[in-house]
Design an enzyme around this catalytic site. Structure first.
Site, PDB file in Angstrom:
ATOM      1  N   GLU A 284      35.293 -34.145  56.762  1.00 27.62           N
ATOM      2  CA  GLU A 284      33.985 -33.435  57.890  1.00 27.62           C
ATOM      3  C   GLU A 284      33.060 -32.676  57.144  1.00 27.62           C
ATOM      4  OE1 GLU A 284      36.640 -29.729  58.438  1.00 27.62           O
ATOM      5  OE2 GLU A 284      37.768 -30.333  59.730  1.00 27.62           O
ATOM      6  N   PRO A 285      32.268 -34.264  57.119  1.00 33.41           N
ATOM      7  CA  PRO A 285      31.132 -34.033  55.943  1.00 33.41           C
ATOM      8  C   PRO A 285      29.874 -33.077  57.060  1.00 33.41           C
ATOM      9  CG  PRO A 285      31.078 -36.012  56.618  1.00 33.41           C
ATOM     10  CD  PRO A 285      32.292 -35.550  57.111  1.00 33.41           C
ATOM     11  N   ARG A 323      16.876 -21.514  54.626  1.00 30.79           N
ATOM     12  CA  ARG A 323      17.923 -21.280  53.309  1.00 30.79           C
ATOM     13  C   ARG A 323      17.400 -21.101  52.008  1.00 30.79           C
ATOM     14  NH1 ARG A 323      19.818 -25.346  50.994  1.00 30.79           N
ATOM     15  NH2 ARG A 323      21.683 -24.174  50.848  1.00 30.79           N
ATOM     16  N   TYR A 327      19.782 -18.293  50.569  1.00 27.20           N
ATOM     17  CA  TYR A 327      20.659 -18.738  49.305  1.00 27.20           C
ATOM     18  C   TYR A 327      20.125 -19.392  47.715  1.00 27.20           C
ATOM     19  CZ  TYR A 327      23.522 -20.155  53.446  1.00 27.20           C
ATOM     20  OH  TYR A 327      23.739 -20.422  54.688  1.00 27.20           O
ATOM     21  N   CYS A 354       6.674 -11.362  58.399  1.00 28.11           N
ATOM     22  CA  CYS A 354       6.251  -9.917  58.218  1.00 28.11           C
ATOM     23  C   CYS A 354       7.826  -9.649  57.064  1.00 28.11           C
ATOM     24  CB  CYS A 354       6.224  -8.349  59.157  1.00 28.11           C
ATOM     25  SG  CYS A 354       4.716  -9.378  59.535  1.00 28.11           S
ATOM     26  N   GLU A 355       7.913 -10.778  56.000  1.00 25.64           N
ATOM     27  CA  GLU A 355       9.080  -9.962  54.885  1.00 25.64           C
ATOM     28  C   GLU A 355       8.209 -10.560  53.873  1.00 25.64           C
ATOM     29  OE1 GLU A 355      12.754  -9.378  55.970  1.00 25.64           O
ATOM     30  OE2 GLU A 355      12.488  -9.926  58.018  1.00 25.64           O
ATOM     31  N   TYR A 382      21.710 -27.323  58.470  1.00 21.78           N
ATOM     32  CA  TYR A 382      21.587 -26.391  58.156  1.00 21.78           C
ATOM     33  C   TYR A 382      19.749 -25.760  58.653  1.00 21.78           C
ATOM     34  CZ  TYR A 382      26.193 -27.023  56.825  1.00 21.78           C
ATOM     35  OH  TYR A 382      27.624 -27.108  57.061  1.00 21.78           O
TER      36      TYR A 382
HETATM   37  N1  LLP Z   1      34.113 -28.051  57.734  1.00 15.18           N
HETATM   38  C1  LLP Z   1      34.292 -26.788  57.967  1.00 15.18           C
HETATM   39  C2  LLP Z   1      35.560 -26.061  58.550  1.00 15.18           C
HETATM   40  C3  LLP Z   1      33.218 -25.702  57.491  1.00 15.18           C
HETATM   41  O1  LLP Z   1      33.204 -24.660  56.821  1.00 15.18           O
HETATM   42  C4  LLP Z   1      32.402 -26.480  56.716  1.00 15.18           C
HETATM   43  C5  LLP Z   1      30.472 -25.914  56.694  1.00 15.18           C
HETATM   44  C6  LLP Z   1      31.824 -28.067  56.798  1.00 15.18           C
HETATM   45  C7  LLP Z   1      33.517 -28.506  57.387  1.00 15.18           C
HETATM   46  C8  LLP Z   1      30.890 -28.622  56.127  1.00 15.18           C
HETATM   47  O2  LLP Z   1      30.308 -28.679  55.215  1.00 15.18           O
HETATM   48  P1  LLP Z   1      28.670 -29.306  54.177  1.00 15.18           P
HETATM   49  O3  LLP Z   1      29.934 -30.868  54.267  1.00 15.18           O
HETATM   50  O4  LLP Z   1      27.781 -28.958  55.282  1.00 15.18           O
HETATM   51  O5  LLP Z   1      29.285 -28.300  53.433  1.00 15.18           O
HETATM   52  N2  LLP Z   1      24.698 -22.040  55.462  1.00 15.18           N
HETATM   53  C9  LLP Z   1      24.989 -23.144  54.408  1.00 15.18           C
HETATM   54  C10 LLP Z   1      25.825 -24.070  54.699  1.00 15.18           C
HETATM   55  C11 LLP Z   1      27.376 -23.006  54.995  1.00 15.18           C
HETATM   56  C12 LLP Z   1      28.767 -24.437  55.714  1.00 15.18           C
HETATM   57  C13 LLP Z   1      29.474 -23.743  56.653  1.00 15.18           C
HETATM   58  N3  LLP Z   1      30.473 -24.225  56.351  1.00 15.18           N
HETATM   59  C14 LLP Z   1      24.038 -23.786  53.758  1.00 15.18           C
HETATM   60  O6  LLP Z   1      22.973 -23.658  54.609  1.00 15.18           O
HETATM   61  O7  LLP Z   1      24.059 -23.921  52.753  1.00 15.18           O
END
Ligand code: LLP
Length: 430
Positions: A284-285, A323, A327, A354-355, A382
């Site tokens: 699930e990328p 982001r 983060y 305004c932050e 994201y």
């Molecule tokens: N599968 C599940 C169950 C997840 O919770 C996530 C991400 C993914 C797949 C995809 O993960 P990825 O391959 O994108 O790392 N907003 C944050 C990232 C939150 C990720 C949440 N879950 C950021 O901008 O870093």
């Protein structure tokens, strides 16, 4: 054990300089900014497709399905492009399911993840015939059994287990530690499978895990997968035949100087640990498919000097790309048209919100003047999806480039649309 890593194709550079102008595939970014305005998200179709294929190729030879994580970028055109390659989708809400369907995705290749599925969302998933529900608690298992029974259906279930592995990433995006809200502790999973196997409206078909995001080393993946593989073997010994293993997402990308493993190296680990078992692997990328396939364009409105601190105030802000504020995310910031370098200075690149937390980058060496355009790189994941209307700012437009072609894939919001769902109070009584 030696891991065979397929040789990698030469990297495709979606946003190269040609001379002093920054391009997206065949389009000059400053031309796109003139045509569509700023702030503007620009995606490269080729970059998206190349990254998706990287995962698909990495798992060739094993039964597998790449399920793009919609949360990373849910634009219909992005989902459409990936669906045409044969992508499945990982969703976390009924809204994401609707998006996948609207984009032409196959609901039969959808995995429904998430800790808080409502009854309504379960019904929608069952009606659409999704591939699997990744269940994260006993209460959810019981609720799903009830909803499926009431609809006269059998729900396909994978348990999302929490393998208690430290992914060594930002704490906000680590999910596989025992103390996080996600998943079922792996040592409790066996009992939950037994319970699910006894429910007639459920079919216990899989096991899933996802340990975090922006992970830049293979070790946490390997550790988590080994625990999952041991569980699959143990369940098989107990007569519960797991046919699907969802290894989650989480592979990191290069924002600055990180050296994340390639999808091929990641796939080699999946093969090494799970190979030989009669299972279909789901991956699930999100970020690794779309993160470096998108940039955010902004125009410099003002340059100012406050007590020695220099600011480039641009027209994109934390509401467009959160982001950095949320983060400490770091994304490269480049001028769309390079100048000679004589005006180089260190700037905090900040937006109009305004932050004080509204910044896109700090201490960036840039040669820019008012009116110049900058590109915030690595903004394809994201980015737009986490944008908001804070400060009543209409959300950015989104464009997809495809070779020489350019498609507007989300028009810019208008200010009047932002309050279109609201009402004033009734007239005062006379
Ligand atoms: N599968 C599940 C169950 C997840 O919770 C996530 C991400 C993914 C797949 C995809 O993960 P990825 O391959 O994108 O790392 N907003 C944050 C990232 C939150 C990720 C949440 N879950 C950021 O901008 O870093």
């Amino acid at each position: 054990m030696a891991v065979a890593v397929p040789s990698e194709p030469p990297a495709f550079e979606p946003f190269p300089y040609r001379g002093d102008a920054l391009f997206a595939e065949g389009s000059r970014l400053s031309d796109l900014a003139e045509r569509f305005g700023t702030p503007l998200y620009v995606y490269s179709r080729t970059a998206l497709e190349t990254a998706w294929r990287g995962f698909d190729d990495a798992l060739a030879g094993m039964a597998h399905q790449v399920c793009f994580a919609v949360k990373a970028n849910g634009n219909l055109a992005v989902l459409d492009a990936l669906a045409r390659l044969g992508s499945g989708f990982d969703i976390v809400s009924g809204g994401e399911l609707e998006r996948v369907i609207a984009a032409g995705g196959d609901p039969g290749s959808v995995i429904f993840s998430g800790v808080g599925k409502s009854r309504e969302e379960m019904r929608a998933g069952l009606a659409a015939g999704i591939r699997s529900f990744n269940v994260e608690s006993v209460s959810e298992l019981e609720r799903l059994a009830e909803v499926a029974r009431d609809l006269g259906r059998v729900a396909p279930v994978a348990l999302r287990v929490n393998p208690d592995v430290d992914p060594k990433t930002h704490p906000h995006i680590a999910t596989g530690l025992r103390s996080s809200k996600f998943g079922i502790p792996i040592e409790e999973a066996r009992a939950v499978y037994a319970k699910g196997a006894g429910m007639r409206s459920l079919r216990m078909t899989g096991v899933g895990c996802h340990i975090g995001s922006q992970i830049t080393s293979l070790d946490p993946f390997r550790d988590a997968l080994r625990r999952v593989a041991a569980l699959v073997d143990e369940l098989a010994g107990n007569g519960i035949g797991i046919r699907e293993v969802d290894v989650g997402g989480g592979l990191g990308i290069r924002y600055r100087d990180e050296t994340p493993p390639s999808p091929a190296e990641y796939g080699a680990v999946v093969r090494e640990v799970l190979g030989g078992r009669p299972v279909t692997v789901f991956v699930e990328p999100g970020r690794a498919v779309c993160g470096n396939a998108g940039v955010l364009l902004a125009r410099v409105e003002y340059l100012k000097d406050n007590g020695g601190a220099r600011f480039a105030i641009v027209d994109a802000a934390m509401n467009d790309f959160i982001r950095p504020a949320l983060y400490d995310g770091w994304s490269r910031i480049l001028p769309c048209e390079r100048r000679g370098g004589g005006g180089r200075a260190l700037y905090t690149v900040a937006g109009p919100v305004c932050e004080s937390g509204d910044f896109l980058g700090r201490d960036r060496e840039l040669d820019v003047r008012e009116g110049d355009l900058v590109a915030i790189l690595s903004a394809g994941a994201y980015g737009f999806v986490m944008s908001s209307n804070y400060n009543s700012r209409p959300r950015a437009a989104e464009v997809m480039v495809d070779g020489e072609r350019v498609h507007l894939v989300r028009r810019r919001e208008r200010a009047d649309e932002l309050h279109a769902l609201e009402s004033r109070l009734p007239a005062p009584p006379r």
